[in-house]
Design a protein around this motif. Structure first.
Motif, short mmCIF file in Angstrom:
data_model
loop_
_atom_site.label_atom_id
_atom_site.label_comp_id
_atom_site.label_asym_id
_atom_site.label_seq_id
_atom_site.Cartn_x
_atom_site.Cartn_y
_atom_site.Cartn_z
N ASP A 56 80.87 87.16 106.09
CA ASP A 56 81.84 88.20 105.73
C ASP A 56 83.04 87.62 104.98
N ALA A 60 82.34 88.17 97.18
CA ALA A 60 81.10 88.70 96.63
C ALA A 60 80.58 87.87 95.46
N SER A 61 81.48 87.25 94.72
CA SER A 61 81.07 86.47 93.56
C SER A 61 80.25 85.24 93.94
N LYS A 63 77.92 85.39 96.13
CA LYS A 63 76.67 85.91 96.65
C LYS A 63 75.76 86.42 95.54
N GLN A 64 76.05 86.02 94.30
CA GLN A 64 75.28 86.50 93.17
C GLN A 64 73.90 85.86 93.14
N LYS A 96 74.91 89.90 101.67
CA LYS A 96 75.94 90.84 101.23
C LYS A 96 76.96 91.10 102.32
N ASP A 97 76.52 90.97 103.59
CA ASP A 97 77.47 91.06 104.70
C ASP A 97 76.86 90.36 105.92
N SER A 569 87.58 86.69 101.46
CA SER A 569 86.77 87.88 101.22
C SER A 569 87.47 88.79 100.22
N ASP A 570 86.67 89.59 99.51
CA ASP A 570 87.23 90.56 98.56
C ASP A 570 87.79 91.77 99.29
N LYS A 571 87.39 91.94 100.55
CA LYS A 571 87.75 93.15 101.29
C LYS A 571 89.14 93.03 101.89
#
Length: 571
Positions: A56, A60-61, A63-64, A96-97, A569-571
């Motif tokens: 988490d 995200a970048s 996890k491409q 992705k998570d 994280s982006d979140k």
């Protein structure tokens, strides 16, 4: 066939190595009873690692999905390659998570893992929470790839065996997957390995020389100041023993048996007594490459990790020579949070040639008799580091060169890409930087009329460097104590002014740092506003929230590479 096996091996080893490398570790005596003390490779996780929170915390970048693998999956038709590519596809799709990841692989939120070798046979062990999830995953991969397993049993431990060889091959190599007592085991079983090896890999039979009966782990952690959570290493001495002897360790016995079956021994020359002695001498001087954590903090939002890799050395001549050439790295190269990108090279130029000469002479002494080593020395004898003295003489007194991009902005309305603002600095650290500058001026006519004030006042270089006014930034040069600084921007000026208080010292060799978000986001934003299509590989760098710093240095135990990484994280 070869293409398929190469693809499968790369994917399997790459995914496994990445998985294990993310872990946090601490001793577990029960597991260590099955790991031999002479294992050439060990990466041990001893304390549960919060894998769910870690996934988490990754932006995200990171996890491409690799575009090259998509293409490879479309082209590949070998069932074995499709199976491993499919496994990696599941891995990339699940990260992705954190919840999706642990659900896909049946893992607990906090996992334990071990990766080691029984001679040449790799063994990966992971704690699992839901075995049924793993079996379901493998069933789906079999259906997609066409690779099917054979169910076998050994001393009441059931396992799946996936053949990695063609049907017409006389020898057998199987991928073994088993789950017993909440522990997943993945290993290889071959027709040419010891009959009891699979029992050991599956945890049925303990080894006769377990690493748990030694003090290798505790002593290594203490020696290098690692966190007690874990340890990884490559044992050079055991690798050398494996290729220079026929029965010196488990690896050597396996290779001897394999070469006998093939009626060819590619290491026969290295197994002579003279080669054995000389390679052992080298391995004793460079016994292991060890790796451990120096810092680890993890939340759902952020991961901060410090990792130290040390190439251990007992060669006092080479270690002394490397210490001798250490130069100066300014404080601004050490602050990862205040710059976009920094690089510093610390080299004492006055000591460089004498130190390299010591290393050169040590590599030529003694005169090797083993043919591969003798050839290496023969090639070295035709060269001489003394010729470097001609270049070093032009930079007497230099202790280091450093660069830092502190901040920058791009012009978002210009037709062409233009720098709107720039904060950056380049420094030359030396005993007498003013004299060096005056020596360089005859070779750079644009600098001929520039006189550097001794009081540290800046000189505008904009006209000398022909910087147009519409660039939005200027360049200044100033003497700041033992440092010649060329800089642009208010923040860079503050850094330059602070150099006056930094005296020259031998504090490092090489440092690199980067803040990926600060480095790439402005460029990606400008490309988006221009309407130009952004290549897929570059799009992944937008908002890539990671900071990294790598230091290359030498310490009392060997050559050290210290890495600091922080992801959010982006979140």
């Amino acid at each position: 066939m070869k293409k398929a096996l190469v693809a499968a091996t790369v994917i399997a080893i790459g995914a496994g190595a990445y998985w294990v490398s993310q872990q946090k570790e601490q001793p577990n005596n029960a597991m260590l009873a099955y790991i031999p003390a002479d294992t050439p490779l060990l990466s041990a996780q001893f304390s549960p690692f919060p894998i769910k929170d870690y996934i988490d915390s990754i932006p995200a970048s990171q996890k491409q999905y690799p575009a090259e693998l998509r293409e490879l999956m479309r082209e590949e038709d070998d069932p074995r390659a499709k199976f491993f590519l499919g496994l990696f596809n599941r891995y990339m799709g699940s990260i992705k998570d954190g919840q999706t990841f642990i659900d896909t692989f049946g893992l607990p939120q906090n996992i334990t893992s071990y990766f080691y070798t029984l001679g040449a046979i790799p063994v990966l062990k992971l704690g699992v929470a839901k075995p049924e999830a793993i079996w379901a995953l493998l069933d789906s991969l079999e259906a997609e790839s066409g690779l099917v397993h054979e169910m076998r049993s050994l001393d009441n431990v059931n396992y799946r065996a996936y053949s990695l060889m063609d049907k017409d091959e006389t020898e057998r190599v199987d991928l073994v997957v088993a789950i017993d007592n909440g522990l997943l085991t993945m290993t290889l079983s071959t027709s040419f390995s010891e009959p009891t090896l699979l029992e050991t890999a599956l945890g049925i039979k303990a080894v006769t020389n377990p690493i748990g009966d030694t003090h290798i782990i505790e002593e290594t952690i203490a020696k290098h100041g690692f966190l007690k959570d874990g340890l990884s290493y490559i044992n050079h001495q055991e690798l050398v023993k494996g290729i220079t002897t026929r029965d010196g360790n488990q690896l050597a016995k396996q290779l001897t048996r394999l070469f006998a079956m093939a009626n060819e021994d590619p290491f026969i020359e290295l197994r002579s007594q003279v080669c054995r002695d000389e390679f052992n001498g080298i391995a004793n001087n460079w016994p292991r490459t060890v790796m451990g954590y120096t810092n680890f903090e993890l939340t759902k939002q952020q991961t901060t990790m410090g990792l130290s890799t040390v190439i251990e050395s007992n060669n006092q001549v080479i270690m002394g020579a490397v210490q001798q050439i250490r130069g100066f790295l300014p404080a601004y190269t050490q602050d990862i949070s205040s710059s976009v990108f920094s690089v510093g090279l610390g080299i004492d130029v006055d000591q460089f040639v004498p130190a390299i000469t010591k290393v050169w002479d040590d590599l030529l002494t003694p005169s090797y008799q083993c043919e591969p080593l003798r050839q290496m020395q023969a090639e070295m004898e035709g060269q001489s580091p003394a010729m470097l003295g001609m270049f070093a003489g032009m930079a007497n007194g230099v202790k280091g060169v450093s660069v830092s991009l502190i901040n920058y902005e791009l012009n978002e309305v210009a037709a062409d890409v233009e720098i709107k603002t720039l904060d950056a600095i380049v420094t030359l650290s030396a005993e007498d930087p003013a004299t060096l500058f005056n020596m360089v001026k005859p070779f750079a006519p644009e600098l001929a009329n520039i006189q550097l004030p001794k009081d540290g006042s800046p000189v505008d270089l904009s006209s000398a460097l022909q910087l147009p006014a519409y660039y939005g930034f200027t360049a200044n040069m100033a003497l700041k104590g033992n440092h010649l600084a060329v800089y642009s921007g208010d923040k860079a000026q503050q850094v330059a002014d602070g150099l006056v208080n930094e005296t020259l010292s031998s504090n490092g060799l090489l440092t690199l740092s980067a803040d990926y978000s600060k480095l790439f986001t402005p460029m990606m934003t400008l490309m988006e506003m221009s309407g130009e299509p952004i290549p897929e590989e570059l799009a992944a760098l937008k908002d890539y929230n990671m900071k990294i710093k790598v230091d290359f240095d030498v310490n009392a135990n060997g050559i050290a590479i210290n890495t600091f990484m922080q992801t959010a994280s982006d979140k």
